[in-house]
Design an enzyme around this catalytic site. Structure first.
Site, short mmCIF file in Angstrom:
data_model
loop_
_atom_site.label_atom_id
_atom_site.label_comp_id
_atom_site.label_asym_id
_atom_site.label_seq_id
_atom_site.Cartn_x
_atom_site.Cartn_y
_atom_site.Cartn_z
N SER A 7 -21.82 -2.64 -19.07
CA SER A 7 -21.64 -1.68 -20.15
C SER A 7 -21.73 -2.39 -21.49
O SER A 7 -20.91 -3.27 -21.79
CB SER A 7 -20.29 -0.99 -20.03
OG SER A 7 -19.97 -0.38 -21.27
N HIS A 32 -25.72 0.09 -18.81
CA HIS A 32 -24.82 1.26 -18.90
C HIS A 32 -24.48 1.49 -20.37
O HIS A 32 -23.93 0.62 -21.03
CB HIS A 32 -23.57 1.01 -18.06
CG HIS A 32 -22.62 2.17 -18.01
ND1 HIS A 32 -22.78 3.23 -17.14
CD2 HIS A 32 -21.51 2.44 -18.73
CE1 HIS A 32 -21.80 4.10 -17.32
NE2 HIS A 32 -21.02 3.65 -18.29
N ASP A 34 -22.57 3.77 -23.16
CA ASP A 34 -21.45 4.68 -23.31
C ASP A 34 -21.47 5.41 -24.65
O ASP A 34 -21.25 4.81 -25.69
CB ASP A 34 -20.14 3.90 -23.20
CG ASP A 34 -19.87 3.46 -21.77
OD1 ASP A 34 -19.81 4.33 -20.89
OD2 ASP A 34 -19.73 2.24 -21.55
N MET A 36 -19.78 8.14 -27.07
CA MET A 36 -18.49 8.82 -27.31
C MET A 36 -18.52 9.57 -28.63
O MET A 36 -19.02 9.05 -29.62
CB MET A 36 -17.37 7.77 -27.36
CG MET A 36 -17.30 6.90 -26.13
SD MET A 36 -16.00 5.68 -26.30
CE MET A 36 -16.19 4.78 -24.76
N HIS A 65 -24.12 7.32 -20.24
CA HIS A 65 -22.88 8.01 -19.88
C HIS A 65 -22.38 8.77 -21.10
O HIS A 65 -21.87 8.18 -22.05
CB HIS A 65 -21.86 6.94 -19.42
CG HIS A 65 -20.50 7.48 -19.08
ND1 HIS A 65 -19.41 6.66 -18.91
CD2 HIS A 65 -20.06 8.74 -18.86
CE1 HIS A 65 -18.35 7.40 -18.62
NE2 HIS A 65 -18.71 8.66 -18.59
N MET A 67 -19.86 10.80 -22.98
CA MET A 67 -18.47 11.25 -23.07
C MET A 67 -18.38 12.13 -24.30
O MET A 67 -17.76 11.77 -25.31
CB MET A 67 -17.54 10.03 -23.15
CG MET A 67 -17.39 9.31 -21.81
SD MET A 67 -16.81 7.62 -21.99
CE MET A 67 -18.37 6.81 -22.25
N MET A 136 -14.56 7.79 -12.84
CA MET A 136 -13.85 7.00 -13.85
C MET A 136 -12.60 6.39 -13.20
O MET A 136 -11.78 7.09 -12.62
CB MET A 136 -13.42 7.88 -15.03
CG MET A 136 -14.56 8.41 -15.89
SD MET A 136 -15.72 7.18 -16.50
CE MET A 136 -14.63 6.06 -17.38
N PHE A 142 -12.28 3.84 -23.95
CA PHE A 142 -12.18 2.45 -24.38
C PHE A 142 -12.56 1.48 -23.27
O PHE A 142 -12.32 1.77 -22.09
CB PHE A 142 -10.74 2.14 -24.83
CG PHE A 142 -10.26 3.07 -25.90
CD1 PHE A 142 -10.55 2.83 -27.24
CD2 PHE A 142 -9.55 4.22 -25.57
CE1 PHE A 142 -10.13 3.72 -28.22
CE2 PHE A 142 -9.13 5.12 -26.55
CZ PHE A 142 -9.41 4.86 -27.89
N GLY A 144 -12.08 -2.41 -21.56
CA GLY A 144 -10.98 -3.36 -21.38
C GLY A 144 -9.68 -2.80 -20.85
O GLY A 144 -8.63 -3.41 -21.02
N GLY A 175 -14.88 1.45 -15.19
CA GLY A 175 -13.62 1.14 -15.87
C GLY A 175 -12.77 0.13 -15.12
O GLY A 175 -12.41 0.35 -13.97
#
Ligand code: DX5
Ligand code: ZN
Length: 215
Positions: A7, A32, A34, A36, A65, A67, A136, A142, A144, A175
């Site tokens: 990611s 990947h 992400d 958001m 992905h 979100m 998920m 987030f 980490g 995740g």
């Protein structure tokens, strides 16, 4: 062998070109990406503009992905930006079947992501229509964060559903994936590992990808 999907959320964006080069040289299978929106999740990342640049920097699969709320408004834009797989959240789609048809009609593979609290049983009537389920294993928003252990049970349930119906659907875990828990994730029945911090914060990211690939 598992599909490894680093990611880029954990990448150094000032060095994006080098980060892409590193992944190109590595055994990583997918990028990947992400997205958001600050509404579906309490964080804002990047959108189609950045993906368009990344698309030009790799020939590997771009696994996007989303979100975001109302993903149907942006599906076409993500296709234009170069997405190969477009994953929407079941919690953000009131008309999931329509959303999936739209993604496929645009020529992309369709994925559905589930938050940790969302039962896999909700996929029963749509599973045969999709290419990937993203489970998920943290609450999205987030990088980490710590892996939520009960996700392993969801992987097993979903694998059972897929096998019983003789379908060919990827199970992607997203995740908190580490070298320590990856083996149990694969053992439970997942075949795609997303890894952000584990790859990009490693002293030797290419070596880390190799280790994950070897499992
Ligand atoms: C979380 C994102 C993940 C995230 C994973 O909302 O969907 O893809 O980047 O990051 P790590 O591997 O650091 O948990
Ligand atoms: Zn993700």
């Amino acid at each position: 062998m598992a599909i490894i999907a680093p990611s880029l959320l954990a990448a150094n964006f000032l060095e994006l070109s080098n980060e892409c080069e590193m992944l190109n040289k590595s055994e990583a299978d997918w990028f990947h990406l992400d997205v958001m929106d600050g509404r579906f999740v309490p964080n804002i990342s990047f959108g189609p503009m950045i993906i368009e640049f990344i698309r030009k920097a790799t020939t590997k699969t771009c696994d996007v992905h989303l979100m975001i709320e109302e993903p149907e408004k942006y599906a076409e834009e993500f296709k234009k930006a170069g997405a190969d797989i477009l994953t929407v959240h079941i919690e953000a789609c009131r008309h999931l079947h329509r959303n999936i048809q739209q993604i496929k009609a645009l020529g992309m593979k369709a994925g559905v992501a589930l938050n940790p609290h969302t039962p896999v049983a909700g996929l029963a009537d749509i599973l045969h229509e999709i290419d990937l389920v993203c489970l998920m294993s943290v609450n999205p928003g987030f990088g980490g964060q710590k892996f939520i252990p009960f996700t392993l049970e969801k992987i097993k349930q979903l694998r059972k559903m897929i096998t019983e119906r003789g379908l060919n659907v990827h199970i992607e875990i997203d995740g908190g994936v580490t070298l320590e828990n990856a083996q149990s994730i694969l053992y439970a029945g997942a075949d795609v590992l997303v890894a952000g911090s584990t790859v990009f914060k490693a002293p030797d990211p290419i070596g880390m990808i190799h280790q994950l690939k070897k499992l």
